[in-house]
Every structure is written in C-alpha cells, then in structure tokens.
Design a protein around this motif. Structure first.
Motif, PDB file in Angstrom:
ATOM      1  N   ALA A  21       0.834  -1.202   0.000  1.00  0.00           N
ATOM      2  CA  ALA A  21       0.000   0.000   0.000  1.00  0.00           C
ATOM      3  C   ALA A  21       0.871   1.256   0.000  1.00  0.00           C
ATOM      4  CB  ALA A  21      -0.930  -0.006   1.209  1.00  0.00           C
ATOM      5  N   SER A 103      -4.622 -12.329  -4.720  1.00  0.00           N
ATOM      6  CA  SER A 103      -4.975 -11.311  -5.723  1.00  0.00           C
ATOM      7  C   SER A 103      -5.989 -10.319  -5.181  1.00  0.00           C
ATOM      8  CB  SER A 103      -5.520 -11.971  -6.993  1.00  0.00           C
ATOM      9  OG  SER A 103      -4.524 -12.741  -7.619  1.00  0.00           O
ATOM     10  N   ALA A 104      -7.016 -10.831  -4.531  1.00  0.00           N
ATOM     11  CA  ALA A 104      -8.049  -9.948  -3.978  1.00  0.00           C
ATOM     12  C   ALA A 104      -7.472  -9.021  -2.910  1.00  0.00           C
ATOM     13  CB  ALA A 104      -9.204 -10.773  -3.414  1.00  0.00           C
ATOM     14  N   VAL A 105      -6.682  -9.580  -2.006  1.00  0.00           N
ATOM     15  CA  VAL A 105      -6.103  -8.778  -0.920  1.00  0.00           C
ATOM     16  C   VAL A 105      -5.161  -7.710  -1.487  1.00  0.00           C
ATOM     17  CG1 VAL A 105      -4.514  -8.881   1.053  1.00  0.00           C
ATOM     18  CG2 VAL A 105      -6.385 -10.522   0.872  1.00  0.00           C
ATOM     19  N   LEU A 107      -5.038  -6.497  -4.605  1.00  0.00           N
ATOM     20  CA  LEU A 107      -5.768  -5.511  -5.410  1.00  0.00           C
ATOM     21  C   LEU A 107      -6.519  -4.498  -4.548  1.00  0.00           C
ATOM     22  CD1 LEU A 107      -7.111  -7.614  -8.388  1.00  0.00           C
ATOM     23  CD2 LEU A 107      -5.636  -5.605  -8.519  1.00  0.00           C
ATOM     24  N   ILE A 108      -7.240  -4.980  -3.562  1.00  0.00           N
ATOM     25  CA  ILE A 108      -8.053  -4.071  -2.745  1.00  0.00           C
ATOM     26  C   ILE A 108      -7.192  -3.243  -1.797  1.00  0.00           C
ATOM     27  CG2 ILE A 108      -9.829  -3.940  -0.945  1.00  0.00           C
ATOM     28  CD1 ILE A 108     -11.043  -6.512  -2.294  1.00  0.00           C
ATOM     29  N   PHE A 109      -6.378  -3.933  -0.976  1.00  0.00           N
ATOM     30  CA  PHE A 109      -5.667  -3.251   0.102  1.00  0.00           C
ATOM     31  C   PHE A 109      -4.252  -2.797  -0.266  1.00  0.00           C
ATOM     32  CE2 PHE A 109      -8.707  -6.171   2.128  1.00  0.00           C
ATOM     33  CZ  PHE A 109      -9.486  -5.238   2.784  1.00  0.00           C
ATOM     34  N   GLU A 111      -3.394  -2.019  -3.688  1.00  0.00           N
ATOM     35  CA  GLU A 111      -3.395  -1.247  -4.930  1.00  0.00           C
ATOM     36  C   GLU A 111      -4.523  -0.219  -4.997  1.00  0.00           C
ATOM     37  OE1 GLU A 111      -1.118  -1.233  -7.342  1.00  0.00           O
ATOM     38  OE2 GLU A 111       0.102  -2.824  -6.476  1.00  0.00           O
ATOM     39  N   ILE A 112      -5.763  -0.666  -5.077  1.00  0.00           N
ATOM     40  CA  ILE A 112      -6.877   0.236  -5.388  1.00  0.00           C
ATOM     41  C   ILE A 112      -7.095   1.287  -4.299  1.00  0.00           C
ATOM     42  CG2 ILE A 112      -9.354   0.384  -5.861  1.00  0.00           C
ATOM     43  CD1 ILE A 112      -9.062  -2.510  -7.087  1.00  0.00           C
ATOM     44  N   VAL A 113      -7.287   0.853  -3.062  1.00  0.00           N
ATOM     45  CA  VAL A 113      -7.524   1.804  -1.972  1.00  0.00           C
ATOM     46  C   VAL A 113      -6.304   2.711  -1.764  1.00  0.00           C
ATOM     47  CG1 VAL A 113      -7.979   2.032   0.507  1.00  0.00           C
ATOM     48  CG2 VAL A 113      -9.305   0.400  -0.866  1.00  0.00           C
ATOM     49  N   SER A 116      -6.098   5.327  -4.529  1.00  0.00           N
ATOM     50  CA  SER A 116      -7.124   6.348  -4.315  1.00  0.00           C
ATOM     51  C   SER A 116      -6.686   7.335  -3.242  1.00  0.00           C
ATOM     52  CB  SER A 116      -8.452   5.698  -3.915  1.00  0.00           C
ATOM     53  OG  SER A 116      -8.947   4.909  -4.965  1.00  0.00           O
TER      54      SER A 116
END
Length: 171
Positions: A21, A103-105, A107-109, A111-113, A116
C-alpha cells in the motif's frame, strides 16, 4: 508438518500488504503532482520538498524503485499465502485458493484503496513518503540499477521513447 503457523502468516502478510500500500500510494501521489506544483509550492522551504524534487528529477529511476519494491512485496505475499494454503489443502485447490485470496487482498488493500488515497492526498502524502522512498532506493540500489538498465535497453531496442516518464511528469 506445519512450516508456518496461520497466525504468523496472517501477521506477515498484513505487514507486507501495508508495504505494498505504501509503494502504490506513493507512486500515485508522486506522479500525479503537476510540474506547476513544484514551481509554485508553498512547501519549497520544507526539506522534504528538496528530496521529492530530487526523486522526480529522474522519473524512470523512481518508477523502477517503486515497482521493484512493490513487486518483491507482492510476490512474497503470494508465496506466503501459497505456502499456508498448501499446508491445509490439496495442492491444486491450494494454488487456486491462494491465487484468488492473494490477488483480492493485494488488489483491494495494496493497490486500489492506496492509489485512491495517494490521488486524494497527493501533495501531503508525496512530501511524507519522499524520504522513505529515497531510503528504499538506496537499499534496493543494486536491483534498481539492474532493472533500470535492462528496461532502458529494452526500450531502446523496441524503439520506445527514452524519457517517456519525463514527458508525462512534465505534463
């Protein structure tokens, strides 16, 4: 035989996701600052500003530094989750489950968040992360120099623009 307890693995993955992150948010924050901000910033008296300016002066090297750090961390996350899942599930299921979960972890925590956040707090976050990124660049220097050189050579070989990052940073 349990090689890594689930609790330890979750703790290590949590720390690694935090590092991911950090890299992702830093990349977005630093690269979204327009050149005009550097020219007119009220932060120019801040010592962190000079560090940030120095990082942005070689955007390719900066990008390589951030990507090397982030990819090493993300591969470690995938490796640890695969190790834990293979201790508790059949191999094929474990690899599939690990791929989906990691991948989900990430991507969400990772990369994406964070991206942003970096976008929404670009100025303050870029100033906050400038020195740590500079330290990471020094720690990873052998890898950064190697990947910097390789990517520049490949870019030349395929006819790419040699300083493409500088063009986008200047815009």
């Amino acid at each position: 035989m349990v090689l890594l307890s689930v609790g330890v693995a979750v703790g290590v993955v949590t720390v690694l996701v935090g590092v991911s992150a950090f890299f992702s948010s830093s990349e977005t924050a630093i690269f979204t600052l327009p050149e005009s901000w550097f020219e007119s910033s009220s932060s120019s008296d801040d010592a962190r500003f000079a560090t940030l300016r120095g990082l942005r002066d070689d955007p390719h090297r900066l990008l390589v530094t951030l990507l090397v750090g982030n990819n090493v961390v993300n591969v470690a996350i995938a490796s640890i989750t695969t190790l834990v899942f293979t201790e508790h599930l059949p191999a094929g299921v474990a690899v599939s489950a690990s791929t989906v979960v990691a991948s989900a972890v990430v991507l969400i925590f990772g990369e994406i968040v964070p991206k942003s956040y970096g976008l929404g707090h670009a100025e303050s976050w870029a100033l906050s992360v400038a020195r740590p990124i500079q330290v990471v660049g020094r720690v990873l220097l052998p890898l950064v120099v190697l990947f910097d050189w390789i990517t520049r050579q490949l870019n030349d070989a395929i006819g790419g623009e040699p300083r493409i990052e500088k063009t986008h940073v200047d815009e």
